[in-house]
Design an enzyme around this catalytic site. Structure first.
Site, mmCIF file in Angstrom:
data_model
loop_
_atom_site.group_PDB
_atom_site.id
_atom_site.type_symbol
_atom_site.label_atom_id
_atom_site.label_comp_id
_atom_site.label_asym_id
_atom_site.label_seq_id
_atom_site.Cartn_x
_atom_site.Cartn_y
_atom_site.Cartn_z
ATOM 1 C CE1 TYR A 56 -3.016 -3.034 0.273
ATOM 2 C CE2 TYR A 56 -3.413 -2.517 2.574
ATOM 3 C CZ TYR A 56 -3.641 -3.306 1.469
ATOM 4 O OH TYR A 56 -4.506 -4.377 1.557
ATOM 5 C CG HIS A 144 -0.776 -8.603 0.215
ATOM 6 N ND1 HIS A 144 -0.309 -7.313 0.137
ATOM 7 C CD2 HIS A 144 -2.088 -8.536 -0.162
ATOM 8 C CE1 HIS A 144 -1.283 -6.511 -0.256
ATOM 9 N NE2 HIS A 144 -2.368 -7.241 -0.456
#
Length: 325
Positions: A56, A144
């Protein structure tokens, strides 16, 4: 802000949390001050679950979260981050992070994600995330997006997380993805506590009911839901609305409009139904709100106060607009 147990662990997590992809300049840049203000306001409003990741903003979101919670009582927070991507200055271009040549994350540091679900890579990822956040520990660690790396994720990646859990360095472990079938594979093959699923258990798309949710029921794995608005089409299903981060197909917009028509019959905002919908499933522990401004966060929290009559859900089922289950 009631709390529920995460899997079979001793960790309890709030039902509503803050996702921080938007605070990492997802599709639009925001300042450090504005991003930090969102996290601080979330804490003021009672949100105690924060989810972030190295991806992110290529480290920006983790840094901003760390600065925002520096003065908070750490034991009152549940903070999760992710592993599987290391940030490196010589990273090759990852085409999954672009659409039509435009990157999803803008104005980011001069590093890029490099896949690494090796045992040492996962341990290194955790150490680097701790450095970026300035935290001493994380409560939850998630692999992830291991869609194309399932074998490594289920072996070396999982082993690293398992050992961290057994050493008491993290309280819950799992995986986070945008697809339910590979997540279900990991749930069946590994001893996970929690999964984070984005976009596949929403008012528009309940495909996780075919695989992931039954697997989580069987293994007593908690489910955190992200992407409840399916990138915006469940807020304003107008032509050009986004679905899965890109322009929605006509049939997706048409279904969202049909759901909106049912909501209007009961004077319920579409977004309120979208936000509350996943909370009814017994395996869903937390729903993440992905606000990028303080005002947006307040607007989203207000949607939780909207009373939704059971007849609305019945009408959606009868019209075939949500899964019969």
């Amino acid at each position: 802000m009631n709390e529920v147990r995460v899997g079979r662990t001793d960790l309890f997590a709030p039902r509503i949390g803050l996702g921080t992809a938007a605070l990492g300049n997802f599709q639009r840049a925001i300042s450090d001050a504005d991003a930090i203000a969102v996290v601080e306001h979330a804490l003021e409003r009672g949100l105690r679950y924060l989810d972030t990741a190295p991806l992110y903003g290529h480290g920006l979101a983790e840094q901003r979260v760390g600065r925002a919670v520096a003065a908070a009582a750490r034991d009152e927070l549940v903070i999760s981050t992710k592993v599987g991507r290391l940030l490196r200055p010589d990273a090759p271009r990852d085409e999954t992070q672009y659409h039509d040549g435009v990157p999803f994350y803008v104005d980011v540091p001069p590093v890029g994600p490099v896949w690494d679900f090796s045992y040492d890579g996962v341990r290194r990822s955790v150490e680097e995330s701790l450095q970026r956040t300035g935290l001493e520990r994380f409560d939850v660690l998630l692999m992830h997006d291991p869609d194309d790396h399932l074998s490594e994720a289920a072996t070396t990646g999982y082993a690293a997380l398992r050992d961290l859990r057994e050493a008491g360095l993290v309280r819950a472990i799992g995986a986070g993805m945008n697809h339910s079938a590979p997540l279900a594979e990991l749930v069946r093959s590994c001893d996970l506590d929690v999964v984070l699923l984005a976009g596949r258990y929403t008012l528009l798309d309940q495909s996780a009911m075919a695989d992931l949710l039954p697997a989580c029921e069987e293994r007593e794995v908690s489910v955190v839901i992200g992407g409840v608005f399916n990138s915006g089409v469940l807020v304003d299903p107008a032509p050009g609305a986004s679905f899965d981060y890109i322009p929605a197909r006509d049939e997706v917009v048409a279904k969202a409009l049909a759901i909106q028509d049912v909501c209007r019959k009961y004077d319920v905002p579409l977004a309120a139904a979208a936000l509350q919908f996943p909370l009814a499933h017994p395996r869903v522990s937390t729903v993440l709100i992905g606000a990028r401004t303080v005002a947006e966060l307040d607007d989203d929290l207000a949607l939780l106060d909207v009373e939704i009559p059971p007849a609305l859900w019945a009408d959606l089922r009868n019209a075939g607009l949500i899964h019969a289950g």
